[in-house]
Design a protein around this motif. Structure first.
Motif, PDB file in Angstrom:
ATOM      1  N   LEU A   1       0.836  -1.205   0.000  1.00 38.43           N
ATOM      2  CA  LEU A   1       0.000   0.000   0.000  1.00 38.43           C
ATOM      3  C   LEU A   1       0.870   1.253   0.000  1.00 38.43           C
ATOM      4  O   LEU A   1       0.619   2.201  -0.734  1.00 38.43           O
ATOM      5  N   HIS A   2       1.905   1.236   0.829  1.00 38.13           N
ATOM      6  CA  HIS A   2       2.805   2.388   0.886  1.00 38.13           C
ATOM      7  C   HIS A   2       3.479   2.613  -0.465  1.00 38.13           C
ATOM      8  O   HIS A   2       3.621   3.742  -0.922  1.00 38.13           O
ATOM      9  N   ALA A   3       3.884   1.525  -1.082  1.00 30.63           N
ATOM     10  CA  ALA A   3       4.591   1.647  -2.370  1.00 30.63           C
ATOM     11  C   ALA A   3       3.662   2.158  -3.476  1.00 30.63           C
ATOM     12  O   ALA A   3       4.107   2.847  -4.395  1.00 30.63           O
ATOM     13  N   HIS A   4       2.367   1.830  -3.392  1.00 26.05           N
ATOM     14  CA  HIS A   4       1.419   2.213  -4.455  1.00 26.05           C
ATOM     15  C   HIS A   4       0.696   3.521  -4.164  1.00 26.05           C
ATOM     16  O   HIS A   4      -0.089   3.988  -4.995  1.00 26.05           O
ATOM     17  N   GLY A   5       0.924   4.088  -2.977  1.00 24.48           N
ATOM     18  CA  GLY A   5       0.253   5.344  -2.620  1.00 24.48           C
ATOM     19  C   GLY A   5      -1.026   5.102  -1.837  1.00 24.48           C
ATOM     20  O   GLY A   5      -1.755   4.148  -2.110  1.00 24.48           O
ATOM     21  N   ILE A   6      -1.294   5.975  -0.881  1.00 31.15           N
ATOM     22  CA  ILE A   6      -2.460   5.768   0.004  1.00 31.15           C
ATOM     23  C   ILE A   6      -3.428   6.961  -0.041  1.00 31.15           C
ATOM     24  O   ILE A   6      -4.158   7.218   0.906  1.00 31.15           O
TER      25      ILE A   6
END
Ligand SMILES: [Zn+2]
Length: 331
Positions: A126-131
């Motif tokens: 999630l952090h890598a893909h944006g939240i």
């Protein structure tokens, strides 16, 4: 004791002058760097906030209107934080295409609570893909709590951050891993779509297509995710139309030095930008108008959820001399 004509004294004075000049250059560099990398650009973000305030009903409008200048000054604080808060960057976007290229699958999965999503994909993913959407929902709930406590500073802080995050999520390129077109040979498309086009054309936009009106939203998470899907659905035309204009410019330069504020910058040429904007058929205007309505509706809904407290509308004190200097540099 320092003797004015002593070589050591002169050396120290020179060092001090050098340090001061270095600090000034650093500040100016940071400010211009911000002005180049901010979503929507400063002026578009400010225009969205102005329109969002205008959408508010009379019970809430005077409070926000009285702090209009404060909102202008702080609308890009969230972007500024990226430089010293490591987790800030991921709050401004979500790369939906890293989850799936199928809109049906995405709409089957989302909205999903943050904890459920971490179980399904892991928090690192999630952090890598944006939240972005989850953090906008979180900021919305902080705004309700601030209204509930009647804490003016907290109300302003969460309201301005919410406006920033929601505005960012209305930019199609904030929903894709190909956010600057590098994967498709279209580098520079990000600032073209979200900064250059609004700066060139937003004065002619109608940001109140159905009249100024903030709506009370019951399912705010659904509304936020729905706006993210609408942004994502625009991506095909964002890329395909830009590619078409590029092909039409084959053999000709698509860039030019453009006067922006007090500087000249290498950007897409006004001719290229103009043709792209025309071919997009009002897409930027529609996304901007939608951002204004949703920002306004979320402010209004948070206030309603907190029991609709009476809001005093006192105009805050004017800015300092330093702030005026910063404003001048940012213009
Ligand atoms: Zn941002």
């Amino acid at each position: 004791m320092c003797i004015p004509h002593h070589p050591q004294y002169k050396k120290r004075q020179l060092q001090k002058a050098h340090d001061r000049a270095y600090c000034f250059i650093l500040i100016v560099t940071c400010l211009f760097h911000h002005s180049l990398c901010c979503a929507w650009g400063f002026s578009a973000h400010r225009k969205i906030v102005d329109a969002a305030i205008h959408h508010l009903p009379s019970s809430l409008h005077p409070f926000f209107k009285a702090h209009g200048q404060w909102f202008h000054d702080h609308i890009n604080d969230a972007d500024r934080r990226k430089h010293n808060v490591i987790e800030e960057g991921r709050r401004h976007y979500i790369d939906l295409d890293l989850y799936s290229h199928s809109m049906d699958s995405l709409q089957d999965w989302f909205p999903m609570s943050y904890s459920e999503a971490t179980e399904k994909w892991s928090e690192d993913t999630l952090h890598a893909h944006g939240i972005g959407p989850w953090y906008a929902v979180k900021t919305y709930h902080r705004l309700i709590a601030a209204f509930d406590r009647q804490e003016e500073n907290a109300i302003l802080r969460h309201a301005v951050d919410l406006a920033h995050y929601i505005s960012d999520l209305h930019v199609p390129l904030h929903t894709s891993a190909n956010y600057d077109g590098k994967k498709t040979g279209q580098a520079g498309i990000h600032s073209l779509w979200e900064t250059q086009l609004p700066e060139m054309f937003m004065d002619s936009y109608n940001l109140f297509p159905s009249g100024p009106k903030a709506n009370w939203i019951k399912q705010t998470s659904d509304a936020i995710w729905s706006s993210v899907f609408q942004s994502h659905a625009c991506l095909d035309s964002v890329f395909l139309i830009e590619l078409k204009i590029r092909h039409a410019f084959a053999g000709k330069s698509i860039d030019a030095y453009v006067v922006r504020g007090r500087t000249r910058q290498l950007m897409r040429s006004p001719k290229f930008a103009n043709e792209y904007h025309t071919a997009l058929s009002g897409q930027v205007e529609r996304r901007m108008a939608a951002a204004c309505t949703l920002v306004s509706s979320l402010w209004f809904s948070a206030w309603v959820e907190a029991g609709a407290p009476v809001m005093a509308a006192e105009t805050p004190a004017k800015g300092t001399k330093w702030k005026k200097i910063l404003d001048w540099l940012l213009k």
